[in-house]
Design an enzyme around this catalytic site. Structure first.
Site, PDB file in Angstrom:
ATOM      1  CE  LYS A   1      -4.322  -1.942   1.167  1.00  0.00           C
ATOM      2  NZ  LYS A   1      -5.250  -2.418   2.154  1.00  0.00           N
TER       3      LYS A   1
ATOM      4  CE  LYS B   1      -4.998 -10.931  -3.474  1.00  0.00           C
ATOM      5  NZ  LYS B   1      -6.015  -9.982  -3.187  1.00  0.00           N
TER       6      LYS B   1
ATOM      7  CE  LYS C   1     -13.323  -6.702  -1.253  1.00  0.00           C
ATOM      8  NZ  LYS C   1     -12.925  -6.762   0.156  1.00  0.00           N
TER       9      LYS C   1
END
Ligand code: ADP
Ligand code: TRP
Length: 311
Positions: free
Chosen positions: A111, A190, A193
């Site tokens: 992230k 992968k 969301k």
């Protein structure tokens, strides 16, 4: 009988990857075991600051749990924020692990690398997840392969606590079905969301079709690899061999076949889901929350006494 526990963040609509990676294995195991299924709403706050979206996601994820076949009379379905012992225990774990240890977490590193705000909640995320699991003396945690490291963190938190204060927590195992450990998304990476490459689990047939039609294919071969990789979840090897032979090089036909296969899995679940009212969801979460809390508060009595805050 084993204690099974898993959770999904209330951060958006569930996709086919969540289904095959976490929900399907859970449904299969839930019947014979003592099972708990959590909506990780506090985890979602690490990336979501819109209260209306948080609320909608909680309701939607709970509906999804019910629609895939989890029976709330048998499994405990609850939301994390209804059991404050989770955040309480996570604080105790944070006081046992070091900053460099948490800095190794892939989820955190990814992230940060993507430029997302590295808030302290995101940093401590694995310790909240450790608390989720360890509070209930969990034996098995069915999750996708991406969560393997989080399970190692949970085991480490258990070991650190047990070392410091005496045997208290069980070290849980993950349960990853190897063949479907990572479901690829429409771009071959992968499915997630946060990557915008998902096939929605409860989308309309049109939405599913739109996602499948957007699967990236490279024109070099007769077999569109990204289509095939997703198709493997729905058909046996021999069925697929026949289908891909028959439609060799015809990407559009193969995509259409995949749309039909996804829709025939999803259609009956979609019907169940459409019949679930918001009041049903509220009731399920209320009852599940009370059941989870009574287990968690029992465990925390022991933990509080052990760390010395009970006088
Ligand atoms: P996302 O990456 O889309 O945000 P979550 O992190 O909320 O998904 O994952 C919820 C559960 O679904 C976890 O157990 C995770 O391992 C599983 N999961 C998510 N994406 C996939 C995937 N592409 N393949 C297999 N399992 C997945
Ligand atoms: N971190 C998990 C995910 O992103 C969600 C989660 C939170 C979880 N608490 C958990 C999964 C406990 C299993 C057990 O998918």
């Amino acid at each position: 009988m084993q204690r099974l526990f898993t959770g999904i963040q209330a951060s958006g609509a569930l996709h086919v990857g969540n289904y095959f990676g976490a929900l399907k294995p859970f449904v299969e195991l839930a019947r014979e075991n003592d099972s708990m299924l959590m909506v990780a709403d506090y985890h979602a706050l690490t990336s979501l600051r819109d209260p209306a979206a948080v609320r909608t996601n909680i309701i939607n994820v709970t509906k999804d749990y019910l629609a895939v076949g989890i029976d709330p009379a048998q499994a405990i379905i609850f939301k994390q924020s209804d059991v404050p012992e989770h955040t309480e225990l996570s604080w105790i774990f944070q006081c046992l692990v070091t900053v460099p240890f948490l800095q190794q977490a892939h989820a955190f590193k990814d992230k940060v690398a993507k430029g997302l705000e590295a808030n302290a909640g995101l940093f401590a995320y694995p310790m909240l997840m450790a608390a989720d699991i360890l509070l209930y003396d969990t034996d098995v945690v069915p999750v996708g392969a991406d969560q393997r490291q989080h399970l190692e963190y949970a085991r480490e938190a258990a070991a650190k606590f047990n070392n410091a204060y005496g045997q208290t927590f069980k070290e849980p195992k993950e349960k990853i079905l190897e063949m479907i450990a990572t479901v690829p998304g429409t771009d071959g990476k992968k499915m997630s969301k946060s990557y915008g490459n998902t096939i929605p689990l409860f989308g309309t047939k049109d939405e599913i079709a739109k996602a499948v039609m957007s699967i990236v294919t490279d024109s070099g071969s007769d077999k569109p690899e990204n289509v095939f990789a997703i198709h493997q979840l729905f058909k046996t090897e021999s069925e697929l061999a026949a289908l891909y032979e028959e439609h060799k090089g015809k990407y559009k036909n193969l995509k259409e076949a995949l749309i039909e296969d996804i829709d025939s899995l999803v259609a009956p679940m979609r019907e169940i889901r459409n019949a679930i009212a918001e009041s049903d969801v509220e009731q399920v979460l209320k009852e599940g929350g009370a059941r989870a809390r009574s287990r968690a508060s029992e465990k925390m009595k022991d933990v509080r006494a052990k760390v010395g805050v009970t006088i």
